[in-house]
Design an enzyme around this catalytic site. Sequence first.
Site, PDB file in Angstrom:
ATOM      1  N   CYS A 323      -1.695 -22.164  -2.569  1.00 45.28           N
ATOM      2  CA  CYS A 323      -1.964 -21.629  -1.235  1.00 45.28           C
ATOM      3  C   CYS A 323      -1.347 -22.187  -0.310  1.00 45.28           C
ATOM      4  O   CYS A 323      -1.609 -21.945   1.075  1.00 45.28           O
ATOM      5  CB  CYS A 323      -3.463 -21.685  -1.175  1.00 45.28           C
ATOM      6  SG  CYS A 323      -4.145 -23.556  -1.216  1.00 45.28           S
ATOM      7  N   GLU A 357      -0.293 -16.971  -0.613  1.00 47.71           N
ATOM      8  CA  GLU A 357      -0.607 -17.225  -1.969  1.00 47.71           C
ATOM      9  C   GLU A 357       0.806 -17.017  -2.631  1.00 47.71           C
ATOM     10  O   GLU A 357       1.177 -16.020  -2.754  1.00 47.71           O
ATOM     11  CB  GLU A 357      -1.805 -16.807  -2.499  1.00 47.71           C
ATOM     12  CG  GLU A 357      -2.543 -17.055  -3.816  1.00 47.71           C
ATOM     13  CD  GLU A 357      -3.700 -18.226  -3.435  1.00 47.71           C
ATOM     14  OE1 GLU A 357      -4.131 -18.682  -4.324  1.00 47.71           O
ATOM     15  OE2 GLU A 357      -3.769 -18.281  -2.198  1.00 47.71           O
TER      16      GLU A 357
END
Length: 365
Positions: A323, A357
């Site tokens: 992330c 992501e």
Amino acid sequence: MRPTEINPADYEQQLAQKVNSVQQAFKTFSMPALEAFSSAPLNYRMRAEFRMWHDGDNLDHVMFDQSTKQKYAVNQFPPASIVINEVMMKLLSLVKKNEVLRRKLFQIDYLSTLTNEILVTLVYHKPLEDEWLKEAKALRALLRDEFKIDIIGRAKKQKVLLDKDYVIETLPVNDRLYTFKQIENSFTQPNAGVNSKMLEWALDVTQDCQGDLLELYCGAGNFSLPLAQNFRQVLATEISKSSVAAAQDNIRLNNIENVTILRMSSEEFVQALNNERSFRRLEGINLQDYDCQTVLVDPPRSGLDDDTLDMIKEYQNIVYISCNPETLNNNLAVLSETHNVVRFALFDQFPYTHHVESGVYLQKR
């Protein structure tokens, strides 16, 4: 741009900008072609939280502008699921008229599913007493005429359940449906549609892997359960007690028999694997019984610590879900000493924001 102002017409352009940004961020590595997985342009978030603003008899959901830090009222929230948008206005209209429910109401959190279950948490700056419970039950009864809803009350050192503190998500992954118990105030993937695509990608890249899978930071089993079909055994670690309990429930809900969850941090697992320390939590489990040739990591924004990096370098295959491109970049500088990146993906979990992501699949040289 405020999240209330997103325009679906801008979606493809913002995705293209992210693709370019990620490609530039990793241009110093020998990377394969980037696979980009898009989101729905609206109603993609399964959860949302709002502060509450009291002004006389008026009560509003509010957010804060990231640039000016000024609050603004939120009447509809386009990123959130349709059921969140429907419930937030109906609930607000009822709470406004109820002194017990509105007094010192500080925040409202919403957690929804693809099958339109919704869990609402009302957060207060006051103790919650029997009168609040009575009124909250009446509120839920009114809302249940239209919605599959549960309500929780929270205050300092207090959590009041009317019934349950979770929703049951049903997630499509390829040609199978997976059932996940998602607990209030625990981490869940916010964008269910993109999460399905991310799981399908992970299944695809590991389809020819041999032996067993080790997963670190497994949460409630989001990756562990679908990936179990590709491996003889799955051994997964997670530090959060509530997430471990949910993962155990999810194993049973999906009738999966080859997944074992250990409640320990990645650092503790490294110590156990190296016989540096014994753990009562490992009683009855012999780590030597596992032939883990593949490891999956989905670490926090800080990335992997040095000991965990050294440990996963020993595995034939690495699936790294990130992330934070910056820490992924730093970790890849180490992993690329021993492994090649053979698949590279961007998952647009957070449209119209700078958050990215990404996923890489590495194989040992």
